[in-house]
Write a protein that holds these residues in place. Sequence first.
Motif, PDB file in Angstrom:
ATOM      1  N   ARG A 210     -49.913  -9.675 -98.321  1.00 45.73           N
ATOM      2  CA  ARG A 210     -49.154 -10.933 -98.273  1.00 45.73           C
ATOM      3  C   ARG A 210     -47.941 -11.010 -99.187  1.00 45.73           C
ATOM      4  N   ASP A 211     -47.895 -10.184-100.241  1.00 43.98           N
ATOM      5  CA  ASP A 211     -46.802 -10.393-101.191  1.00 43.98           C
ATOM      6  C   ASP A 211     -45.700  -9.341-101.110  1.00 43.98           C
ATOM      7  N   ILE A 212     -45.628  -8.624-100.009  1.00 46.98           N
ATOM      8  CA  ILE A 212     -44.491  -7.719 -99.788  1.00 46.98           C
ATOM      9  C   ILE A 212     -43.528  -8.421 -98.832  1.00 46.98           C
ATOM     10  N   VAL A 213     -42.240  -8.388 -99.177  1.00 48.34           N
ATOM     11  CA  VAL A 213     -41.235  -8.861 -98.216  1.00 48.34           C
ATOM     12  C   VAL A 213     -40.922  -7.681 -97.287  1.00 48.34           C
TER      13      VAL A 213
ATOM     14  N   THR B 284     -48.173 -12.155 -84.998  1.00 49.54           N
ATOM     15  CA  THR B 284     -48.904 -12.019 -83.743  1.00 49.54           C
ATOM     16  C   THR B 284     -50.222 -11.276 -83.895  1.00 49.54           C
ATOM     17  N   ARG B 285     -50.467 -10.693 -85.088  1.00 45.73           N
ATOM     18  CA  ARG B 285     -51.717  -9.934 -85.213  1.00 45.73           C
ATOM     19  C   ARG B 285     -52.839 -10.698 -85.919  1.00 45.73           C
ATOM     20  N   ARG B 286     -52.614 -11.928 -86.253  1.00 43.78           N
ATOM     21  CA  ARG B 286     -53.669 -12.784 -86.802  1.00 43.78           C
ATOM     22  C   ARG B 286     -54.272 -12.242 -88.097  1.00 43.78           C
ATOM     23  N   ASN B 287     -53.475 -11.615 -88.949  1.00 38.63           N
ATOM     24  CA  ASN B 287     -54.005 -11.147 -90.226  1.00 38.63           C
ATOM     25  C   ASN B 287     -54.122 -12.342 -91.155  1.00 38.63           C
ATOM     26  N   GLN B 288     -55.330 -12.796 -91.362  1.00 40.81           N
ATOM     27  CA  GLN B 288     -55.496 -13.951 -92.245  1.00 40.81           C
ATOM     28  C   GLN B 288     -55.363 -13.521 -93.701  1.00 40.81           C
ATOM     29  N   THR B 289     -54.924 -14.442 -94.519  1.00 40.64           N
ATOM     30  CA  THR B 289     -54.781 -14.124 -95.943  1.00 40.64           C
ATOM     31  C   THR B 289     -55.009 -15.394 -96.735  1.00 40.64           C
ATOM     32  N   ARG B 290     -55.517 -15.232 -97.956  1.00 42.00           N
ATOM     33  CA  ARG B 290     -55.854 -16.395 -98.764  1.00 42.00           C
ATOM     34  C   ARG B 290     -55.270 -16.216-100.162  1.00 42.00           C
ATOM     35  N   PRO B 291     -54.046 -16.701-100.358  1.00 43.82           N
ATOM     36  CA  PRO B 291     -53.435 -16.559-101.686  1.00 43.82           C
ATOM     37  C   PRO B 291     -54.294 -17.249-102.753  1.00 43.82           C
TER      38      PRO B 291
ATOM     39  N   GLU C 267     -49.437 -21.778-104.930  1.00 38.03           N
ATOM     40  CA  GLU C 267     -48.119 -21.317-105.400  1.00 38.03           C
ATOM     41  C   GLU C 267     -47.956 -19.806-105.265  1.00 38.03           C
ATOM     42  N   HIS C 268     -49.044 -19.095-105.130  1.00 33.13           N
ATOM     43  CA  HIS C 268     -48.948 -17.632-105.082  1.00 33.13           C
ATOM     44  C   HIS C 268     -48.174 -17.158-103.857  1.00 33.13           C
ATOM     45  N   GLU C 269     -47.680 -15.926-103.991  1.00 31.27           N
ATOM     46  CA  GLU C 269     -46.807 -15.395-102.938  1.00 31.27           C
ATOM     47  C   GLU C 269     -47.539 -15.190-101.613  1.00 31.27           C
ATOM     48  N   ASN C 270     -46.887 -15.551-100.552  1.00 32.53           N
ATOM     49  CA  ASN C 270     -47.366 -15.246 -99.202  1.00 32.53           C
ATOM     50  C   ASN C 270     -46.174 -15.222 -98.259  1.00 32.53           C
ATOM     51  N   TYR C 271     -45.784 -14.010 -97.861  1.00 27.26           N
ATOM     52  CA  TYR C 271     -44.626 -13.863 -96.966  1.00 27.26           C
ATOM     53  C   TYR C 271     -45.046 -13.576 -95.524  1.00 27.26           C
ATOM     54  N   ILE C 272     -46.344 -13.631 -95.265  1.00 28.82           N
ATOM     55  CA  ILE C 272     -46.811 -13.263 -93.918  1.00 28.82           C
ATOM     56  C   ILE C 272     -46.251 -14.201 -92.852  1.00 28.82           C
ATOM     57  N   THR C 273     -46.002 -15.446 -93.230  1.00 30.65           N
ATOM     58  CA  THR C 273     -45.486 -16.405 -92.252  1.00 30.65           C
ATOM     59  C   THR C 273     -43.992 -16.207 -91.966  1.00 30.65           C
ATOM     60  N   TYR C 274     -43.365 -15.337 -92.717  1.00 28.24           N
ATOM     61  CA  TYR C 274     -41.916 -15.120 -92.554  1.00 28.24           C
ATOM     62  C   TYR C 274     -41.624 -13.865 -91.734  1.00 28.24           C
ATOM     63  N   CYS C 275     -40.468 -13.879 -91.103  1.00 32.91           N
ATOM     64  CA  CYS C 275     -39.994 -12.748 -90.313  1.00 32.91           C
ATOM     65  C   CYS C 275     -38.624 -12.354 -90.865  1.00 32.91           C
ATOM     66  N   PHE C 276     -38.516 -11.135 -91.360  1.00 29.84           N
ATOM     67  CA  PHE C 276     -37.255 -10.684 -91.969  1.00 29.84           C
ATOM     68  C   PHE C 276     -36.648  -9.554 -91.154  1.00 29.84           C
ATOM     69  N   SER C 277     -35.348  -9.649 -90.907  1.00 30.65           N
ATOM     70  CA  SER C 277     -34.696  -8.606 -90.116  1.00 30.65           C
ATOM     71  C   SER C 277     -33.241  -8.461 -90.551  1.00 30.65           C
ATOM     72  N   THR C 278     -32.715  -7.257 -90.376  1.00 30.24           N
ATOM     73  CA  THR C 278     -31.280  -7.084 -90.641  1.00 30.24           C
ATOM     74  C   THR C 278     -30.471  -7.457 -89.391  1.00 30.24           C
ATOM     75  N   ASP C 279     -31.151  -7.753 -88.294  1.00 31.59           N
ATOM     76  CA  ASP C 279     -30.485  -8.181 -87.055  1.00 31.59           C
ATOM     77  C   ASP C 279     -29.269  -7.289 -86.767  1.00 31.59           C
ATOM     78  N   MET C 280     -29.538  -6.023 -86.643  1.00 29.34           N
ATOM     79  CA  MET C 280     -28.488  -5.021 -86.458  1.00 29.34           C
ATOM     80  C   MET C 280     -27.610  -5.316 -85.240  1.00 29.34           C
ATOM     81  N   GLN C 281     -26.317  -5.236 -85.432  1.00 29.20           N
ATOM     82  CA  GLN C 281     -25.352  -5.495 -84.361  1.00 29.20           C
ATOM     83  C   GLN C 281     -24.678  -4.190 -83.940  1.00 29.20           C
ATOM     84  N   GLU C 282     -23.925  -4.266 -82.866  1.00 29.76           N
ATOM     85  CA  GLU C 282     -23.286  -3.077 -82.320  1.00 29.76           C
ATOM     86  C   GLU C 282     -22.444  -2.350 -83.380  1.00 29.76           C
TER      87      GLU C 282
END
Lengths: 546, 459
Positions: free
Chosen positions: A74-77, A93-100, A104-119
Amino acid sequence: MEEMKHYPDPAKVREELVGKYPAKVAKKRTKSIVINDPETRPEVQANVRTVPGIITQRGCSYAGCKGVVLGPTRDIVNIVHGPIGCSFYAWLTRRNQTRPETPEHENYITYCFSTDMQEENVVFGGEKKLKQAIQEAYDLFHPKSIAIFSTCPVGLIGDDVHAASKEMREKFGDCNVFGFSCEGYRGVSQSAGHHIANNGVFKHIVGRNNTIKEGKFKLNLLGEYNIGGDAFEIERIFEKAGLTLVASFSGNSTVGQLENSHTADLNVIMCHRSINYMGEMMETKYGIPWMKVNFVGAESTAKSLRKIAEYFDDEELKARVEAVIAEEMPKVKAVIDEIRPRTEGKTAMLFVGGSRAHHYQDLFTELGMTTVAAGYEFAHRDDYEGRHVLPSIKVDADSKNIEELKITADPELYQPRKTEAELEALKEKGLEINGYEGMMKQMMKKSLVVDDVSHYESEKLIEIYKPDIFCAGIKEKYVVQKMGVPLKQLHSYDYGGPYTGFIGATNFYRDIDRMVNNPVWKLIKAPWEKAGNGKSTELEASYVTQ
Amino acid sequence: MLLRHTPKEVKAREGLTINPAKTCQPIGAMYAALGIHGCLPHSHGSQGCCSYHRSTLTRHYKEPVMAATSSFTEGASVFGGQANLLQSIETIFSVYDPDIIAVHSTCLSETIGDDLQQITKKASDDGKIPEGKYVIYASTPSFVGSHVTGYANMVTGIAEQFAKSTGEQKDQINIIAGWMEPSDMREIKRLSKELGVKIVLFPDTSDVLDAPQTGKHEFYPKGGTTIEELISVGDSKCSLALGCISAEPAAIALDKRCKVPFETVDMPIGLSATDRFIMSLSKAAGVDVPDEITDERGRLIDVMTDMEQYFYGKKVALFGDPDQLIPLTEFLLDLNMKPIHIVSGTPGQRFEKRMKEILQRIPEANFKNGLNADMFLLHQWMKNEPVDLLIGNTYGKYIARDENTPFIRFGFPILDRIGHSYFPNVGYAGSLRLIEKILGAFMDRQDREAPEEKFELVM
């Protein structure tokens, strides 16, 4: 294992499954469709390319690396370097449950990070944008760790995610940044991504913190991803039994736990396919033996707990484990006694994953159901036939491309947890240390084992065997159900679970009972369809006089 | 808090997209191809693309989504994917026997420069395409545009590769569906029938992605625009494109290729856009609007007047795709509501231009599309200026829960509710459904949170 009786002739079934394929394809597929013999365990062609054009269940290397192995921590971006889709589809989409630990503890599982690469990034290179993205993630969140995942174009255009990660890691000083070359085209399935993930986690995370955790019996749980809360149930049982979980790879885990995992005294492996590399590497570098366990199924859970107690060879632990089993089993038995009369004698098929198609057979056995055919989506021969075949597995071009880390004993931290003599003694007692016997040993003689089953073969199998339940994933779910057969998803559990441990077993029994006995399956035909077409039937009602 | 790390303070980002309001082109191409009868979509790339797209579409529709893949390995990525595609075509025709294979590319095959036109020509030259069968294609690189662009590209490919002009005009009108649900396409067909206009709707996913449970899996369900219909669109009187981003490119292509004139209208979501759609279609066909449709409209207006107090001044945040957001925003204004935060990950200046026009009355409204116009930004805007309602796909539920904001699911993908494939959002009927949902969201909240003495029986 007893022989399958009253079922179709498997040799004829196999012929029918490949009958429609072009000759070359038929020849290739035949090698992946095997009539089981639990004693001799014939060779299953596995971990080979899917024929282009065949509708397969398989996904890609990226899915195995980011989606399966790294996703649950959960705490890796987790930044996906590539066009937007790859990150989007793996978002929650994989339903990995986590319990911080706290709200206040870190949980980035709900986030989606991308560089959104363009042409322009594809044409001129995407490293600059990647570094910018890493900087922005750091500025926004100040995470302990940032992981970078390469998607297909990244490898082709030659972006060096490892160099970019290193540069940023050194720049920040307090954030561990590391990359994965898990481009989707590597290998032949998700499996390549598991291996790549194992290598990266081992290189960049494991062994960074030598603090010894308190606890007498310390172990890591490998290959458990806490789908539907599976790891929570295992954690509950461990705690009750007095076992100290150092780290779970990777359900409900934190980077801190993984960094500390080499201080455990035993690795138990749930999903052999996705994480056996980690068990092997930790054994070589730190001297921690590993043992295959299965917490899917109540009897299997009891058996696995006893194996762990036997490994630690401590009378107090053994007694405590027995006490836990004695306390939990009556509750399980009460449920199975009620349900089993309704499930006894029914049949199941399982085509899923790299270990689930094996593990879940235990639950069906507990329900009195027979597995008539099973196979994995992305496993290797050892997962079918057992690890004794490892030396005879040919390394083909696709596998050669996946890095094999050269691991040696750590000069300071290597410390064998058991002497050779102790390990031998455990093996004498029947404890399988560093071993796995695979799926086939457990399956009935003349049942069918099919690797990387295709859509076409699945439909044929259903037509021929008419199973009471079919287990696979979301892509197969509604296809099979349209055929009037309930499908249990064994990746997402149809949004239920947990299915591990004692509580999980009862959840599964109830779900399967509900599914195979649901009256809705008998309501599919409209009354007028059952009686032939309404138009063609004679009016049968008679005029009623008073 | 599920999104506990999202700060209130907005800082510009250039490299990092967080919680995107878009996905990639190929899934749109796959969806569009499913709206052709007897067609098997084919993903020319790694297995993962096909698997992800099928999974996402399946979760959204709870229906079978069949598609094949070229199953690229490292070798194919180095030497080109031609061999993989040729083998795919051969395998697919012998095993799955479709009438059409609709191939779309991926970031992988585009990066290595595979030319779908050349490879499908080779397949044809090599005799790999059986008589009477088709292989069509669309270039859909994931690093350009969004899923909406992919949809538009495949619809354009369908138009370009099937339409024929015989020189003899047919008394029919093409309706080119923007990305809408099977229920919406069904509604478009119903409205056209009410109007008495003969149309060819393409693509058409009704009776494909809302197929009945019969105990038999139909690999090619009965729905979808047929080959015959697709060939005939070149002879139609004109085309009506529903949506400037997802449908217009196909209309332009058809105009260029077969001289079929076109008009682009907004997707008929809400009162005004449906009015324009009905006007344009009746005008193009030269028919009067029947009373049945006027009555349908009247029922919608009736509810709008009856319940106007509940809409007035309510602030709304929305995210999704431009062709839906444009008419939806307009509808919210018709309802006297205040759409104040709007994002779409799909790039294009048309969106900005239209939004500027529509939102003239709300000068404080924030809207952004394209790069870094993501749900993270939308959430930050909401933290700075809270709203009464959030409208968007399932991913919005995380924001809605954290901010305790009523939430309506709308758009793609909807992974946690049913209904979108069965009940339309378009037309007057669809608008009524939207109103019902909006009121339900407000009123459920009022019922849940009102102090006991203010708990209302009649609303």
